[in-house]
Scaffold this motif. Structure first.
Motif, mmCIF file in Angstrom:
data_model
loop_
_atom_site.group_PDB
_atom_site.id
_atom_site.type_symbol
_atom_site.label_atom_id
_atom_site.label_comp_id
_atom_site.label_asym_id
_atom_site.label_seq_id
_atom_site.Cartn_x
_atom_site.Cartn_y
_atom_site.Cartn_z
ATOM 1 N N VAL A 157 33.569 17.286 21.466
ATOM 2 C CA VAL A 157 33.116 18.182 19.875
ATOM 3 C C VAL A 157 31.339 17.872 20.363
ATOM 4 O O VAL A 157 31.262 17.288 20.697
ATOM 5 N N VAL A 158 31.149 19.227 19.987
ATOM 6 C CA VAL A 158 29.411 19.407 20.344
ATOM 7 C C VAL A 158 28.739 19.156 18.993
ATOM 8 O O VAL A 158 28.604 19.716 17.990
ATOM 9 N N ASN A 195 40.625 20.888 10.557
ATOM 10 C CA ASN A 195 40.295 20.651 9.203
ATOM 11 C C ASN A 195 38.535 19.556 9.160
ATOM 12 O O ASN A 195 38.222 19.132 8.233
ATOM 13 N N HIS A 196 39.011 18.452 10.172
ATOM 14 C CA HIS A 196 38.436 17.240 10.462
ATOM 15 C C HIS A 196 36.907 17.391 11.449
ATOM 16 O O HIS A 196 36.509 16.148 11.406
ATOM 17 N N ILE A 197 36.902 18.646 12.357
ATOM 18 C CA ILE A 197 35.910 18.808 12.861
ATOM 19 C C ILE A 197 35.879 17.716 14.352
ATOM 20 O O ILE A 197 35.459 17.866 14.420
ATOM 21 N N PRO A 232 28.765 17.337 10.194
ATOM 22 C CA PRO A 232 29.570 18.231 9.927
ATOM 23 C C PRO A 232 29.099 19.375 10.166
ATOM 24 O O PRO A 232 29.977 20.399 10.250
ATOM 25 N N GLU A 233 28.063 19.440 10.916
ATOM 26 C CA GLU A 233 27.217 20.750 11.635
ATOM 27 C C GLU A 233 28.119 20.240 12.902
ATOM 28 O O GLU A 233 27.869 21.597 13.749
ATOM 29 N N ALA A 234 28.911 20.146 13.442
ATOM 30 C CA ALA A 234 29.610 19.818 14.400
ATOM 31 C C ALA A 234 30.398 21.251 14.935
ATOM 32 O O ALA A 234 31.207 21.727 13.800
#
Length: 109
Positions: free
Chosen positions: A103-104, A23-25, A57-59
């Motif tokens: 995380v990318v 939920n938090h990327i 947010p786009e990760a």
């Protein structure tokens, strides 16, 4: 190492580190790096406050495959190795392993 920021999250009934991370990327591994008091990642408690590292947010979350390198992942997603290192709080010698989640982020100059 400079961190981009964090938020404090209060664990809700039914939460797991997996769904909190999703939920938090971010990744469970990143949450654990910020919460050394979590000894068993399968045991978090309602009302417990945990630190969540921010991700853009786009990760996306990428699962490392055999043969992957930071360079090959960065190239595949059009980002920089330094972004992978920074957003995953990796320390030298920057070793990654199959099934590790990363995380990318998009290219940040």
């Amino acid at each position: 190492m400079a961190y981009f920021g964090t938020t404090i999250y209060t664990v809700q009934p039914g939460d797991t580190l997996y769904n909190i991370a999703r939920n938090h990327i971010t990744t469970i591994e990143n949450i654990l790096k910020f919460n050394p008091n979590i000894v068993n990642p399968n045991r978090i408690y309602t009302g417990q406050r945990i630190v969540i590292p921010w991700s853009p947010p786009e990760a996306i979350i990428y699962t490392v495959r055999p043969g992957d390198s930071l360079y090959s992942i960065a190239r595949k997603y059009g980002t920089f190795v330094r972004n992978l290192i920074m957003f995953n709080y990796l320390t030298p010698p920057y070793i990654i392993y199959p099934n590790q989640q990363l995380v990318v982020t998009p290219s940040l100059e």
